[in-house]
Design an enzyme around this catalytic site. Structure first.
Site, PDB file in Angstrom:
ATOM      1  N   HIS A   6       4.097  27.335  -1.991  1.00  0.00           N
ATOM      2  CA  HIS A   6       4.646  26.831  -3.250  1.00  0.00           C
ATOM      3  C   HIS A   6       5.224  25.433  -3.075  1.00  0.00           C
ATOM      4  CE1 HIS A   6       8.004  27.019  -6.388  1.00  0.00           C
ATOM      5  NE2 HIS A   6       6.896  27.053  -7.093  1.00  0.00           N
ATOM      6  N   ARG A   7       4.614  24.464  -3.743  1.00  0.00           N
ATOM      7  CA  ARG A   7       5.007  23.050  -3.609  1.00  0.00           C
ATOM      8  C   ARG A   7       4.880  22.588  -2.161  1.00  0.00           C
ATOM      9  NH1 ARG A   7      10.537  23.408  -7.352  1.00  0.00           N
ATOM     10  NH2 ARG A   7       9.629  24.823  -8.882  1.00  0.00           N
ATOM     11  N   GLU A  33       0.130  25.236  -3.680  1.00  0.00           N
ATOM     12  CA  GLU A  33       0.397  24.917  -5.078  1.00  0.00           C
ATOM     13  C   GLU A  33       1.146  23.607  -5.161  1.00  0.00           C
ATOM     14  OE1 GLU A  33       3.075  25.011  -8.720  1.00  0.00           O
ATOM     15  OE2 GLU A  33       3.585  24.915  -6.587  1.00  0.00           O
ATOM     16  N   ASP A  35       2.454  20.268  -8.248  1.00  0.00           N
ATOM     17  CA  ASP A  35       2.718  19.922  -9.647  1.00  0.00           C
ATOM     18  C   ASP A  35       2.358  18.459  -9.895  1.00  0.00           C
ATOM     19  OD1 ASP A  35       4.427  22.443 -10.309  1.00  0.00           O
ATOM     20  OD2 ASP A  35       5.337  21.621  -8.492  1.00  0.00           O
ATOM     21  N   HIS A  48       7.666  18.018  -9.110  1.00  0.00           N
ATOM     22  CA  HIS A  48       7.866  19.149 -10.021  1.00  0.00           C
ATOM     23  C   HIS A  48       8.545  18.752 -11.316  1.00  0.00           C
ATOM     24  CE1 HIS A  48       9.967  22.648 -11.749  1.00  0.00           C
ATOM     25  NE2 HIS A  48       8.851  23.284 -11.412  1.00  0.00           N
ATOM     26  N   GLU A 108      -0.817  22.429 -10.824  1.00  0.00           N
ATOM     27  CA  GLU A 108      -0.136  22.765 -12.078  1.00  0.00           C
ATOM     28  C   GLU A 108       0.061  21.503 -12.915  1.00  0.00           C
ATOM     29  OE1 GLU A 108       4.085  24.405 -13.891  1.00  0.00           O
ATOM     30  OE2 GLU A 108       3.532  25.014 -11.853  1.00  0.00           O
ATOM     31  N   LYS A 110       1.947  19.561 -15.501  1.00  0.00           N
ATOM     32  CA  LYS A 110       3.317  19.638 -16.014  1.00  0.00           C
ATOM     33  C   LYS A 110       3.417  18.966 -17.381  1.00  0.00           C
ATOM     34  CE  LYS A 110       6.218  21.243 -14.068  1.00  0.00           C
ATOM     35  NZ  LYS A 110       6.674  22.670 -14.024  1.00  0.00           N
ATOM     36  N   ASP A 228       7.814  29.980  -1.034  1.00  0.00           N
ATOM     37  CA  ASP A 228       8.395  28.845  -0.320  1.00  0.00           C
ATOM     38  C   ASP A 228       8.343  29.059   1.172  1.00  0.00           C
ATOM     39  OD1 ASP A 228       9.154  27.804  -2.831  1.00  0.00           O
ATOM     40  OD2 ASP A 228      11.084  28.848  -2.764  1.00  0.00           O
TER      41      ASP A 228
END
Length: 236
Positions: A6-7, A33, A35, A48, A108, A110, A228
């Site tokens: 995640h990120r 992943e 953003d 993000h 993703e 945003k 994470d």
């Protein structure tokens, strides 16, 4: 159970930085992943929040600054002094990190707060330039954007993100249409999502950082998690 960082590897590195993505790229996980926002000069940057306040030494909205202006700030020292000097990465730079790996990349969009005109086209163009159309998932809380991705590139996997839940998830997602559903952990345990799993929908869950939750989701048939702590999740 598939695992997405995640990120990037955001549990041990500053989120959405090249340091976090390079660390994730070294792990035997399914994917990563990230953003994406658009700068004032139409560059795709990976961050993000709509504002840079939380994860940089600067202040202001991404959409109001050029890439050069955004790169005047530090994006690592807020996390730990060891990461001082990290700059905001472009989508192209992050895709470069994974161009030679087997990882799937979840991008993703945003656009759920500010509408970035042409965002879907810009992202698809970058993905195509990297020859990664078969290795990406493009997701968003902005379901109009998810729908546009499906219309522009039906061969690319799109996914609808949910911060709440609707009563008939499977039928709603068919109406977009989207190829996958991304929900928070607590909503994954609700009846509409369980019914969607039973109907054969691909369900991915964010943000899962404990082995207990991982095991619960595995039992109900969730396809993947965003975490994470990818190394911790690999230990199970």
């Amino acid at each position: 159970m598939k695992i997405y960082a995640h990120r990037g590897y955001s549990g041990r590195y500053p989120e959405n930085t090249l340091a976090a993505f390079k660390a994730a790229a070294r792990l035997p996980i399914h994917g990563v992943e990230l953003d994406v926002h658009v700068t004032a000069d139409q560059e795709l940057v990976v961050i993000h929040d709509e504002a840079i306040n939380r994860t940089s030494s600067g202040r202001g909205l991404v959409k109001d600054m050029t890439l050069q202006q955004l790169r005047a700030f530090d994006y690592g020292a807020w996390f730990h002094e060891d990461f001082a000097g990290e700059v905001i990465p472009t989508l192209a730079q992050v895709l470069d990190v994974f161009s030679g790996t087997p990882h799937q990349v979840n991008i993703e969009l945003k656009s759920d707060v500010f509408v970035y005109a042409g965002l879907e086209q810009l992202v698809l163009r970058e993905v195509e330039a990297h020859k990664m159309t078969e290795r990406v998932v493009i997701s968003s809380f902005d379901h109009e954007a998810v729908q546009r991705v499906g219309m522009l590139a039906p061969h690319v996997e799109n996914a609808a993100l949910f911060s709440t839940i609707v009563l008939d998830v499977a039928e709603y997602v068919k109406s977009i249409p989207a190829k996958a559903i991304h929900v928070s952990y607590h909503y994954a345990l609700r009846k509409p999502v369980r019914e969607a799993i039973n109907a054969g929908c691909v369900i991915r869950v964010y943000t899962v950082n404990t082995l207990q939750r991982l095991n619960i989701l595995r039992e109900i048939g969730v396809d993947a998690i965003f975490t994470d702590e990818p190394e911790k999740m690999l230990s199970e």
